[in-house]
Write a protein that holds these residues in place. Sequence first.
Motif, PDB file in Angstrom:
ATOM      1  N   VAL A 236       0.870  -1.180   0.000  1.00 48.27           N
ATOM      2  CA  VAL A 236       0.000   0.000   0.000  1.00 48.27           C
ATOM      3  C   VAL A 236       0.905   1.227   0.000  1.00 48.27           C
ATOM      4  O   VAL A 236       1.800   1.346   0.835  1.00 48.27           O
ATOM      5  N   LEU A 237       0.660   2.154  -0.936  1.00 48.03           N
ATOM      6  CA  LEU A 237       1.595   3.254  -1.165  1.00 48.03           C
ATOM      7  C   LEU A 237       0.917   4.616  -1.011  1.00 48.03           C
ATOM      8  O   LEU A 237      -0.242   4.794  -1.413  1.00 48.03           O
ATOM      9  N   THR A 238       1.673   5.559  -0.454  1.00 47.83           N
ATOM     10  CA  THR A 238       1.228   6.942  -0.324  1.00 47.83           C
ATOM     11  C   THR A 238       2.327   7.859  -0.826  1.00 47.83           C
ATOM     12  O   THR A 238       3.473   7.772  -0.364  1.00 47.83           O
ATOM     13  N   THR A 239       1.990   8.710  -1.798  1.00 45.76           N
ATOM     14  CA  THR A 239       2.978   9.670  -2.280  1.00 45.76           C
ATOM     15  C   THR A 239       3.260  10.711  -1.208  1.00 45.76           C
ATOM     16  O   THR A 239       2.413  10.994  -0.345  1.00 45.76           O
ATOM     17  N   LEU A 240       4.453  11.293  -1.264  1.00 45.69           N
ATOM     18  CA  LEU A 240       4.869  12.303  -0.295  1.00 45.69           C
ATOM     19  C   LEU A 240       5.160  13.657  -0.929  1.00 45.69           C
ATOM     20  O   LEU A 240       5.272  14.659  -0.212  1.00 45.69           O
TER      21      LEU A 240
ATOM     22  N   ILE B 276      -3.037   8.567  -1.994  1.00 44.39           N
ATOM     23  CA  ILE B 276      -3.064   8.307  -0.560  1.00 44.39           C
ATOM     24  C   ILE B 276      -3.567   6.890  -0.303  1.00 44.39           C
ATOM     25  O   ILE B 276      -4.678   6.539  -0.682  1.00 44.39           O
ATOM     26  N   ARG B 277      -2.707   6.071   0.295  1.00 46.66           N
ATOM     27  CA  ARG B 277      -3.037   4.704   0.706  1.00 46.66           C
ATOM     28  C   ARG B 277      -3.592   3.883  -0.469  1.00 46.66           C
ATOM     29  O   ARG B 277      -4.673   3.287  -0.406  1.00 46.66           O
ATOM     30  N   PHE B 278      -2.805   3.815  -1.510  1.00 44.82           N
ATOM     31  CA  PHE B 278      -3.182   3.105  -2.731  1.00 44.82           C
ATOM     32  C   PHE B 278      -2.902   1.618  -2.577  1.00 44.82           C
ATOM     33  O   PHE B 278      -1.754   1.199  -2.367  1.00 44.82           O
ATOM     34  N   ARG B 279      -3.928   0.794  -2.689  1.00 45.92           N
ATOM     35  CA  ARG B 279      -3.786  -0.655  -2.618  1.00 45.92           C
ATOM     36  C   ARG B 279      -3.334  -1.157  -3.985  1.00 45.92           C
ATOM     37  O   ARG B 279      -4.110  -1.175  -4.937  1.00 45.92           O
ATOM     38  N   THR B 280      -2.080  -1.575  -4.074  1.00 43.66           N
ATOM     39  CA  THR B 280      -1.501  -1.940  -5.366  1.00 43.66           C
ATOM     40  C   THR B 280      -1.940  -3.307  -5.845  1.00 43.66           C
ATOM     41  O   THR B 280      -1.882  -3.603  -7.040  1.00 43.66           O
TER      42      THR B 280
END
Length: 444
Positions: free
Chosen positions: A296-300, A308-312
């Motif tokens: 799960v990824l969040t750009t900064l 925000i909180r991307f479920r890959t």
Amino acid sequence: MAVQDHDAYWHPGLETQSRADWRQLQLDLLKDHLRHAYDGSPYYRAAFDAQGVSPEDLRTLDDLRRFPFLDKATIRDRQIAVPPFGDLVAVPEREIVYISASSGSTGVPTASPFTAKDFEEWIDYEARQFWSSGLRPTDRYAHALNFSLFVGGPCVLGAQKLGALSIHAGTLPSERLLAVLGQFRATALWTTPSYAWHLGETAQREGVDPARDLAVRRLFVAGEPGGSIPETRERIEALWGAEVYDYYGLSDIFGSCAGMCVEKDGLHWAEDHILVEVLDPETLEPVPEGERGELVLTTLRKRARPIIRFRTGDVVSVTTEPCRCGRTSLRLKGVHGRLDDMLIVKGVNLFPGDVEAVVRQDPALTGEYRLVLERVERLDRLTVEVEHTQGFNGDVHDLRSRLRRQLKAATGVGAEVALLAPGTLPRAVHKAKRIDDRRQHVWS
């Protein structure tokens, strides 16, 4: 200032800082980023409000767990609802200078927009990653990835930024690409693991030994799990006489977000650009470090369209242990597969990569494989199709029996083995198709 000589690091202070410094940097960036998303994006304002959270609720990185998730379907649906880029975008269109787009299985391309600063920072990270993998200004680098809206296309500018002679090869026919590699004596190449294998086999059929007759000594691969499977990587390295470095990226953020350094012990993550969570896909709670979970990824930093909180959907494991190279960033220890590629066979979760690790270590096999699943009398039957090598004169029965035992030990699933002649299975020029699921009501 970026390092411009033969030092080990592109940004020394950043790449070797303590884990506490990494976390503080991420917290500072994330606070600003959530505020930017809330103020600039109608979607995030509505999503945060519906969840009952605001940017000021983030006081520690753990507080991010209070914020809502995002997935690919939502990105696509919001783009359709608010064309052309969707209401996740947090800047006016006049600030967007570049878009990539992914095709997706639905046929509706989803755009990934960039401001000028987004694009500049992305390319600087690509230069940092190339540098960590040993690429230098003395190299001749061939970029054999699709340039047609594909987010991996502009990554070639990272090689140019560090000073390498860069060849924008794109998706040339294999014979033409081999001619280009030979003519310009390219020392580095980026493509997918499957295509690296296919290209090497094509060279051999044309009487060219990639290890002897070509100058490629570094292969960067991405798009499939194979580059992080030691058996696959070693087979490609032997074919090319080159070092193979696995890279990981996704279209919704930017090109390559993580990559192997020269130690090849996991993929260093762009932690000053993207925050990583690894969660149990059922409970959505964090898994212990080193265990498999959904990425799960969040750009900064990405201003055009915060994520925000991307479920890959990617199943990974990670570590924060320092690398022998001296870098302290979190590392992906493996991209084990995808949740939507995960097969449930006789009650066991199975990824193609688990089978690949067995198939690629046997010198009697070409390394190509396919999983065929059928339902016979309401029971699952898995057949692993493999090819023996040219000139194989061993005992076919023994080879099949050995593979069955190894597959059972590695995956926990009993499988039949179909041994085919070399060249029988289709070769991939991009991502390989490894699954032929013929079952009805697969998930019942």
